[in-house]
Motif scaffolding. Structure first.
Motif, PDB file in Angstrom:
ATOM      1  N   GLY A  71       0.834  -1.194   0.000  1.00 31.23           N
ATOM      2  CA  GLY A  71       0.000   0.000   0.000  1.00 31.23           C
ATOM      3  C   GLY A  71       0.870   1.246   0.000  1.00 31.23           C
ATOM      4  N   GLU A  72       0.390   2.271   0.691  1.00 30.37           N
ATOM      5  CA  GLU A  72       1.127   3.535   0.760  1.00 30.37           C
ATOM      6  C   GLU A  72       2.346   3.382   1.674  1.00 30.37           C
ATOM      7  OE1 GLU A  72       0.346   6.386  -0.934  1.00 30.37           O
ATOM      8  OE2 GLU A  72      -1.005   4.977  -1.934  1.00 30.37           O
ATOM      9  N   ARG A  79       6.856   0.935   1.631  1.00 32.00           N
ATOM     10  CA  ARG A  79       5.425   0.733   1.366  1.00 32.00           C
ATOM     11  C   ARG A  79       4.855  -0.287   2.336  1.00 32.00           C
ATOM     12  NH1 ARG A  79       4.373  -0.207  -4.781  1.00 32.00           N
ATOM     13  NH2 ARG A  79       2.221  -0.054  -4.042  1.00 32.00           N
TER      14      ARG A  79
END
Ligand SMILES: Cc1cc2nc3c(=O)[nH]c(=O)nc-3n(C[C@H](O)[C@H](O)[C@H](O)COP(=O)(O)OP(=O)(O)OC[C@H]3O[C@@H](n4cnc5c(N)ncnc54)[C@H](O)[C@@H]3O)c2cc1C
Length: 171
Positions: A71-72, A79
């Motif tokens: 993800g972010e 990440r």
């Protein structure tokens, strides 16, 4: 890295690192990863262990893992691994090793006396002499610093030996 490479050298048919992110985010030296793979270690990225599965004899026979996606970035800049809902699988194995960090040996807490421990269970010792808050006890190495290096542990041993000698000679 050490555990998986040692497993391989001890004859494991497959020695697998199951890691929740990808190789790019691995917090190891690139050379270490390169050498591990050259030795035949396999990397299984984007999986997070959920449980050890016991076989009929009670020994581990598989590790159940949750498949992940990236993800972010999180606060470390890497990440974040995010679980993929319902994507769970089992990796068959004969041995599973949790090689994810170290803690203080609980034995330290049982020594007693006036020896003080810090909040993580490591022994509080004078940086220069290694003497603890119990004047009869000296300590050094990982049990004082937390996981560190051989050089630091050896240095602490030498300093403590010198301090113990002085103490015995009444200096
Ligand atoms: C996987 C791994 C890889 C590492 N790689 C490196 C590296 O490449 N380079 C580096 O510099 N450092 C490395 N380290 C760190 C290094 O191993 C430690 O910093 C160092 O061994 C600490 O030395 P120590 O004497 O404090 O403790 P230890 O080496 O842990 O010695 C403690 C000893 O006390 C014994 N003991 C425990 N409880 C009791 C008890 N109740 N009674 C009697 N004896 C007991 C243990 O069996 C052990 O022999 C690594 C550590 C790990 C775990």
């Amino acid at each position: 890295m050490d555990a998986v490479r040692t497993a391989k050298r001890l004859g494991a048919e497959h020695a697998i690192i199951a890691y929740r992110r990808t190789e790019d985010e691995m917090p190891c030296r690139r050379a270490e990863l390169h050498h591990a793979k050259a030795e035949g270690v396999e990397v299984l990225p984007l999986v997070s262990p959920l449980e050890f599965v016991a076989g009929e004899d009670g020994s581990v026979c598989a590790v159940k893992v949750q498949k992940m996606e990236l993800g972010e970035p999180d606060e470390s800049g890497r990440r974040r691994p995010v679980p993929i809902e319902g994507a769970i699988e089992e990796i068959p194995c004969d041995v599973a090793i949790s090689a994810i960090g170290t803690n203080a040996n609980p034995f330290a807490a049982k020594i007693g006396g006036k020896m003080e421990l810090n909040k993580w269970g490591y022994i509080v010792a004078d940086e220069e002499t290694g003497q603890t808050t119990d004047p009869r006890i000296w300590a050094g190495g990982d049990i004082v610093t937390g996981a560190a290096t051989v050089i630091l542990a050896m240095g602490a041993g030498k300093k403590a030996a010198a301090s113990i000698t002085k103490s015995l000679l009444g200096e």
